[in-house]
Scaffold this active site. Structure first.
Site, PDB file in Angstrom:
ATOM      1  N   CYS A  79       0.855  -1.259   0.054  1.00 11.41           N
ATOM      2  CA  CYS A  79      -0.195   0.008  -0.037  1.00 11.41           C
ATOM      3  C   CYS A  79       0.932   1.282   0.001  1.00 11.41           C
ATOM      4  O   CYS A  79       1.557   1.461  -0.944  1.00 11.41           O
ATOM      5  CB  CYS A  79      -0.997   0.043   1.046  1.00 11.41           C
ATOM      6  N   HIS A 180      -3.660  -4.805  -0.259  1.00 10.47           N
ATOM      7  CA  HIS A 180      -3.373  -5.346   1.033  1.00 10.47           C
ATOM      8  C   HIS A 180      -3.352  -6.733   0.882  1.00 10.47           C
ATOM      9  O   HIS A 180      -4.263  -7.624   1.020  1.00 10.47           O
ATOM     10  CB  HIS A 180      -4.201  -4.705   1.939  1.00 10.47           C
ATOM     11  N   GLU A 182      -2.346  -8.997   2.841  1.00 13.07           N
ATOM     12  CA  GLU A 182      -2.596  -9.593   4.224  1.00 13.07           C
ATOM     13  C   GLU A 182      -4.138  -9.531   4.413  1.00 13.07           C
ATOM     14  O   GLU A 182      -4.571 -10.103   5.524  1.00 13.07           O
ATOM     15  CB  GLU A 182      -1.746  -8.790   5.358  1.00 13.07           C
TER      16      GLU A 182
END
Length: 209
Positions: A79, A180, A182
């Site tokens: 990001c 993202h 994650e």
């Protein structure tokens, strides 16, 4: 060991949880020696580009990250962390970045809601190690208002949001995800597993020297 850079502007907790989930050894740190001793580095980030660069400079991490990037050690920006890898940003003011990747960070000017937030399709452009087990057209999770205006040759994933948004970039040992991983479910976990594999390969190569 993967070093997650802690400079007070990162989505540290979610990255930690993701690495724990895939069984990766990691440390959360801003200590220069620990970063240099690591086998790979993740630079997360949430917030404004100029503030992030100021904080990195205050912590003497700009030089550290530039040295890591110019070595062969794997480095992944996520990001804002990805955006910091570029030459400069137009966010709030012209501000120099880490200059590890060619390009400029520009504001999204599209007839859609800003920030670009939520799931979007990621179309693969070329093949890299982090694509192993990742299907073309997979959906990933974005939260951003700026994007990288950069050469096509470093773009390995694109999403459409009024403009072509470079979702994933790479050059040598340097990787950047505008989305993202994650927070992108199984697909994101697979990408992080692949990054873990790249880190392990690099570590093995150093042991044989």
């Amino acid at each position: 060991m993967i070093a997650i850079i802690d400079y007070g502007m990162g989505n540290i907790r979610s990255v930690e949880q993701a690495l724990k989930h895939i069984g990766a050894a990691y440390i959360v740190t801003s200590d220069k020696e620990e970063i240099f001793r690591s086998d790979g580095v993740i630079l997360p980030g949430v917030g404004a580009f100029p503030k992030a660069m100021d904080v990195l400079e205050e912590k003497d991490l700009v030089r550290v990250l530039q040295e890591i990037g110019r070595s062969r050690k794997p480095l992944l920006g996520i990001c804002l962390g990805m955006q910091l890898l570029f030459e400069k940003s137009e966010e709030l003011q012209d501000c120099n970045g880490l200059s590890l990747l060619p390009g400029v960070i520009r504001k999204l000017k599209v007839p859609y809601k800003i920030p670009h937030m939520g799931w979007n399709e990621l179309k693969k452009e070329g093949e890299i190690a982090l694509w192993n087990g990742v299907e073309d057209g997979s959906f990933v999770y974005y939260v951003h208002s700026y994007y990288a205006d950069c050469p096509n040759e470093i773009v390995y994933g694109i999403s459409e949001y009024g403009v072509k948004v470079p979702g994933f970039v790479a050059k040598g040992n340097i990787y950047g995800a505008q989305f993202h991983p994650e927070k992108s479910g199984d697909i994101g976990m697979q990408m992080l597993k692949n990054f873990k594999g790249v880190v392990e390969t690099w570590k093995s190569s150093q042991l044989s020297i």
